[in-house]
Write an enzyme that holds these catalytic residues in place. Structure first.
Site: not given
Ligand code: NAP
Length: 506
Positions: A263, A300
């Site tokens: 999602e 989201c």
């Molecule tokens: P994220 O960067 O997508 O990370 C979510 C999870 O996925 C973390 O556990 C992260 O682990 C892992 N992950 C991400 N990229 C990866 C990769 N290439 N390989 C392996 N694992 C990976 O999301 P976030 O930390 O929650 O927030 C960052 C941004 O995501 C926000 O600024 C926002 O834009 C977006 N976000 C959107 C929603 C939504 O519902 N739309 C919700 C939350 C966040 P690691 O931290 O260890 O990399």
């Protein structure tokens, strides 16, 4: 607070420490040391999940319902400590965390009731026709079976309801699938205390300990190892488009590809139709400002884009929204990374020559304030990046000159979690024209409401075409979400002696 995290992983009933560690980065309060996840730990947890699978998949629905109820009880028993550590780690207000905890236990209990009813098994029976010519027909029965071990990624923005014991975990455990959670680094202590609650429930209900493991963050290598592990058969994820897409691609590239239920967010467009604008523009402006800034805009379902007609009534709506936003002070964001991403997103609007700043405010460190921008329909249609999600309290008003602009804007939308129509009776013709377009774009269509606030019920869809989700047939909220972790199996001519109980009695 009586809870102090010990910082260990939970692997199949055992708390495990590793030599490498990271410090938590709370919004306030003490920082703690947490053991770092690794591919080796992932392998241990997945092996244990697979070993537990046959017995757990064969467990009765009554026993799994009792487990889900027990997890809810154990979370409630730790309620004050969960709120305290959750608030320290995320900066979310205590009232929000109390509400999210109720939603989390409510989801667990909803799934307990859901599996007891048995409808999710979708059982079918085609009776044998031994006399059929030219060939006899065998008896065929069908039902849904659990897929196997499931990986769940904790979400940064819902430390309880979309994390360790959140909707993905509840749905998978209800289905009969063991779960391996990769905790989010933003709230490792909250993850640990919730994992304690799950372990206590497993012990109380005599379930196999291998059905649940929590691995704390270990950087991208840990998450990558989890989705690539050959024993993992489905993944639940909420987060960024970049992270979700990277993990989705890893799932597709496996020798045995598996479904990745990601999602990935959305801008949740809101179409304000002319009669509604005329009748209650000021009220809609207040409502939009409140929805846009709820939880610092870190939902989201945050309605990031409003489509409003040109002319004085549209101008009044824009000005009223700006005034309402000016009354909303800075809020703490979930992580410094998310706060930085918000500032970068803002720059995208500030640097675009066709975008007008309506209301801008400064942000510093982990605190963020609302911002409002405006652009005309033609310039918006020519600049696809303006339609990308900015995670935080940022709104963009797109000004439409006529009904054709509204339908053109709807047609160009990417996949969305939600789309909203603000309408009155005199808007029916335009709403009627927009509905078939929006049905193809969004998982949920609302009339005269705001999309923040997602009911956890049988009929909810929290998903949508890509990039809102990676699987348009699925939802991550509501009882239908259990289908992500089930697989239909047909049983032809099975004798009663080996027929599963659920298949025999219906
Ligand atoms: P994220 O960067 O997508 O990370 C979510 C999870 O996925 C973390 O556990 C992260 O682990 C892992 N992950 C991400 N990229 C990866 C990769 N290439 N390989 C392996 N694992 C990976 O999301 P976030 O930390 O929650 O927030 C960052 C941004 O995501 C926000 O600024 C926002 O834009 C977006 N976000 C959107 C929603 C939504 O519902 N739309 C919700 C939350 C966040 P690691 O931290 O260890 O990399």
């Amino acid at each position: 607070m009586t809870f102090t995290p010990h910082g260990k992983h939970l692997i199949a009933g055992e708390w495990v420490a590793t030599t490498d560690a990271f410090q938590s980065s709370p919004a306030h309060g003490p920082s703690y040391r947490f053991s770092t996840g690794s591919p080796e730990l992932v392998d241990r947890a997945c092996q244990a999940a697979e070993a537990a699978f046959p017995a757990y998949a064969a467990s009765s629905r009554q026993d799994r319902a009792a487990l889900l109820e027990a997890i809810a009880d154990e979370i409630e028993a730790r309620g004050a400590d969960i709120t305290a550590i959750g608030s320290q780690e995320t900066g979310l207000p205590e009232a929000r965390l109390n509400g999210e905890r109720c939603r989390t236990t409510g989801q667990l209990r909803l799934f307990a009731r859901h599996i007891l009813k048995g409808e999710y098994l979708d059982r079918r029976l085609d009776e044998a026709q031994p006399e059929r010519q030219p060939q006899a027909r065998p008896e065929i029965r069908m039902m849904q079976r659990p897929v196997g071990p499931v990986a769940v990624f904790g979400a940064s923005n819902f430390p309880l309801a979309f994390s360790v014991a959140g909707g993905d975990t509840a749905a998978a455990l209800a289905a009969g699938c063991p779960v391996v959670v990769k905790g989010h680094p933003a709230h490792p202590g909250t993850g640990e205390i919730v994992a304690q609650a799950i372990l206590a429930a497993i012990q109380r209900t005599n379930m196999p300990p291998g059905i649940f493991s929590l691995i704390q963050d270990g950087g991208p290598a840990t998450g990558a190892a989890l989705v690539q592990h050959p024993l993992i058969l489905a993944v639940g994820f909420t987060g960024s488009q970049a992270g979700g897409r990277a993990l989705f691609d890893l799932c597709a590239q496996r020798p045995e590809p598996i479904p990745f239920f990601g999602e990935l967010g959305s801008v949740n467009p809101m179409f304000i139709l002319p009669a509604a604008l005329h009748a209650r523009g000021a009220e809609l402006a207040q409502g939009w400002a409140a929805s846009l800034t709820l939880g610092a805009g870190q939902f989201c379902t945050n309605p990031g884009i409003a489509i409003v007609s040109t002319g004085p009534q549209g101008d009044a709506f824009v000005n009223a929204t700006a005034s309402a936003l000016a009354n909303i002070g800075p809020q703490t964001m979930l992580t410094s990374g998310i706060a930085d991403a918000y500032c970068h997103g803002k720059q995208r609007f500030e640097q675009h020559p066709a975008v007008r700043e309506v209301y801008v405010s400064g942000s510093s460190g982990r605190s963020a304030s609302p911002n409002l921008y405006e652009v005309c329909a033609q310039d918006f249609l020519a600049a696809p990046t303006l339609a990308h999600e900015v995670f935080g309290p940022l709104g963009l008003v797109v000004r439409a000159s006529n009904d054709q602009d509204m339908t053109r804007l709807a047609r160009q939308l990417e996949g969305q979690l939600t789309a909203t129509l603000q309408m009155d009776d005199d808007d029916t013709a335009l709403a009627h024209a927009l509905l078939p377009i929006l049905e193809r774009k969004a998982g949920r269509i609302l009339v005269n409401g705001f999309p923040t606030g997602v009911e956890v019920v049988d009929s909810m869809v929290h998903g949508g075409p890509y990039p809102a989700s990676t699987n348009f047939g699925a939802t991550s909220v509501g009882t239908l979400s259990i289908r992500r972790f089930l697989r239909p199996v047909a049983y032809q001519n099975l004798p009663g002696a080996i027929m599963p109980d659920d298949l025999r009695q219906f």
